[in-house]
Design a protein around this motif. Structure first.
Motif, PDB file in Angstrom:
ATOM      1  N   LYS A   1      -3.060   5.997   4.052  1.00 25.02           N
ATOM      2  CA  LYS A   1      -2.449   4.505   3.583  1.00 25.02           C
ATOM      3  C   LYS A   1      -2.681   3.080   4.604  1.00 25.02           C
ATOM      4  O   LYS A   1      -3.121   2.340   4.139  1.00 25.02           O
TER       5      LYS A   1
ATOM      6  N   ASN B   1       5.674   4.513   1.382  1.00 30.38           N
ATOM      7  CA  ASN B   1       5.493   5.962   0.442  1.00 30.38           C
ATOM      8  C   ASN B   1       5.420   6.886  -0.280  1.00 30.38           C
ATOM      9  O   ASN B   1       7.120   5.801  -1.190  1.00 30.38           O
TER      10      ASN B   1
ATOM     11  N   VAL C   1       3.142  -1.256   4.033  1.00 32.23           N
ATOM     12  CA  VAL C   1       3.101   0.466   3.654  1.00 32.23           C
ATOM     13  C   VAL C   1       3.987   1.279   3.528  1.00 32.23           C
ATOM     14  O   VAL C   1       5.293   1.140   4.103  1.00 32.23           O
TER      15      VAL C   1
ATOM     16  N   SER D   1      -1.814  10.418   3.245  1.00 36.35           N
ATOM     17  CA  SER D   1      -2.995   9.761   2.382  1.00 36.35           C
ATOM     18  C   SER D   1      -4.274   9.073   2.867  1.00 36.35           C
ATOM     19  O   SER D   1      -5.176   8.999   1.668  1.00 36.35           O
TER      20      SER D   1
ATOM     21  N   PRO E   1      -8.105   4.706  -2.056  1.00 41.20           N
ATOM     22  CA  PRO E   1      -7.868   4.214  -2.427  1.00 41.20           C
ATOM     23  C   PRO E   1      -7.858   3.112  -4.231  1.00 41.20           C
ATOM     24  O   PRO E   1      -9.112   3.432  -4.572  1.00 41.20           O
TER      25      PRO E   1
ATOM     26  N   VAL F   1       0.520  -0.839  -0.365  1.00 45.75           N
ATOM     27  CA  VAL F   1       0.303   0.023   0.863  1.00 45.75           C
ATOM     28  C   VAL F   1       0.795   1.390   0.090  1.00 45.75           C
ATOM     29  O   VAL F   1       1.727   1.232   0.941  1.00 45.75           O
TER      30      VAL F   1
ATOM     31  N   GLY G   1       1.910   5.384  -0.839  1.00 49.50           N
ATOM     32  CA  GLY G   1       1.275   6.545  -0.942  1.00 49.50           C
ATOM     33  C   GLY G   1       1.887   7.633  -0.832  1.00 49.50           C
ATOM     34  O   GLY G   1       2.517   7.744  -0.191  1.00 49.50           O
TER      35      GLY G   1
ATOM     36  N   THR H   1      -2.614   1.855  -4.586  1.00 48.40           N
ATOM     37  CA  THR H   1      -1.947   3.802  -4.100  1.00 48.40           C
ATOM     38  C   THR H   1      -3.389   3.979  -3.509  1.00 48.40           C
ATOM     39  O   THR H   1      -4.139   3.789  -4.146  1.00 48.40           O
ATOM     40  N   VAL H   2      -3.064   4.606  -2.039  1.00 43.13           N
ATOM     41  CA  VAL H   2      -4.009   5.860  -2.228  1.00 43.13           C
ATOM     42  C   VAL H   2      -3.705   7.090  -2.171  1.00 43.13           C
ATOM     43  O   VAL H   2      -2.817   7.942  -1.128  1.00 43.13           O
TER      44      VAL H   2
END
Length: 182
Positions: free
Chosen positions: A25, A132, A130, A23, A174, A17, A19, A168-169
Motif C-alpha cells: 500500500k 491498514n 495510507v 501489502s 491495487p 490507500v 491494505g 485497496t492493495v
C-alpha cells in the motif's frame, strides 16, 4: 504498475490507500503522489522507539527515494496538514500509526478522527492517506486490541466516505473501490 501511471494527472482532494501489513500500500501510494508531478510532501506518523522501528523507517525512506520533503507528525496531524503549501501533493503514512499514537496518549479518538477528517478536506493540497485494514482477522483476545481495531475500522469508514479515490492493495495489486485512478 505504478511506473505506468501517466504524469500530470490530478489527484482528488482526498485519496485513501488501504491494505494489510506488507501489502504494497505505501509503495502504491508513493506512486500515486509521484505521478501527480507536483512537489512531494511526506507526513510521517511513525515514532522510532526501538532499533527495529528505526530500521523500518529507514527502509521506507530508501524506498521513497529522493525528492520528498518529510514532516514528522506522530500526533498533531491537523497542524501539519494546515501548514501544507498549495501546489504540493501529500502522502500521509500512516493513519494507523497516528491512531495508535493518539490512543496511547489517551485522546478522545472520535473527536480526533473528526478533526483529522476536517483537516484533510481543508488541506491546501491533495492528500493520499495510507491506512491498514485490520478487520479481516480474528477478534483480538484483549479489550485494548479490540478497542483499537474498532476505532481503526471507524476511522477507515470515515475517511473512505470523504475520499474521492479509495484503493485497496492486496499482494501488491491495487483494486479501485471508489473513484477512478488519475
Amino acid at each position: 504498475m505504478i511506473g505506468s501511471l501517466p504524469k500530470d494527472k490530478s489527484l482528488p482532494q482526498l485519496s485513501m490507500v488501504i491494505g494489510g501489513a506488507r501489502s504494497g500500500k505505501s509503495r502504491f501510494a508513493e506512486g500515486l503522489v509521484s505521478a501527480s508531478a507536483l512537489p512531494r510532501l511526506y507526513i510521517a506518523t511513525a515514532e522510532a522507539w526501538d532499533g527495529e522501528m528505526r530500521a523500518r523507517i529507514a527502509a521506507h525512506q530508501v524506498d521513497r527515494g529522493p525528492g520528498w520533503q518529510t514532516v514528522e507528525a506522530p500526533h498533531d496531524l491537523c497542524a501539519a496538514l494546515a501548514a501544507v503549501p498549495a501546489g504540493h501533493a501529500v502522502l500521509l503514512d500512516c493513519a494507523t500509526l497516528w491512531l495508535t499514537n493518539r490512543m496511547l496518549a489517551e485522546a478522545d479518538l472520535e473527536a480526533e478522527a473528526a478533526a483529522l477528517e476536517a483537516a484533510l478536506l481543508a488541506c491546501a493540497a491533495p492528500v493520499v492517506v495510507v491506512t491498514n485494514e485490520l478487520g479481516w482477522s480474528i477478534v483480538p483476545e484483549n479489550a485494548l486490541a479490540r478497542r483499537f481495531r474498532d476505532a481503526q475500522g471507524r476511522l477507515n469508514q470515515r475517511l473512505a466516505a470523504s475520499a474521492g479515490l479509495v484503493v485497496t492493495v492486496i499482494a501488491g495489486l491495487p483494486l479501485v473501490l471508489k473513484g477512478t485512478l488519475p
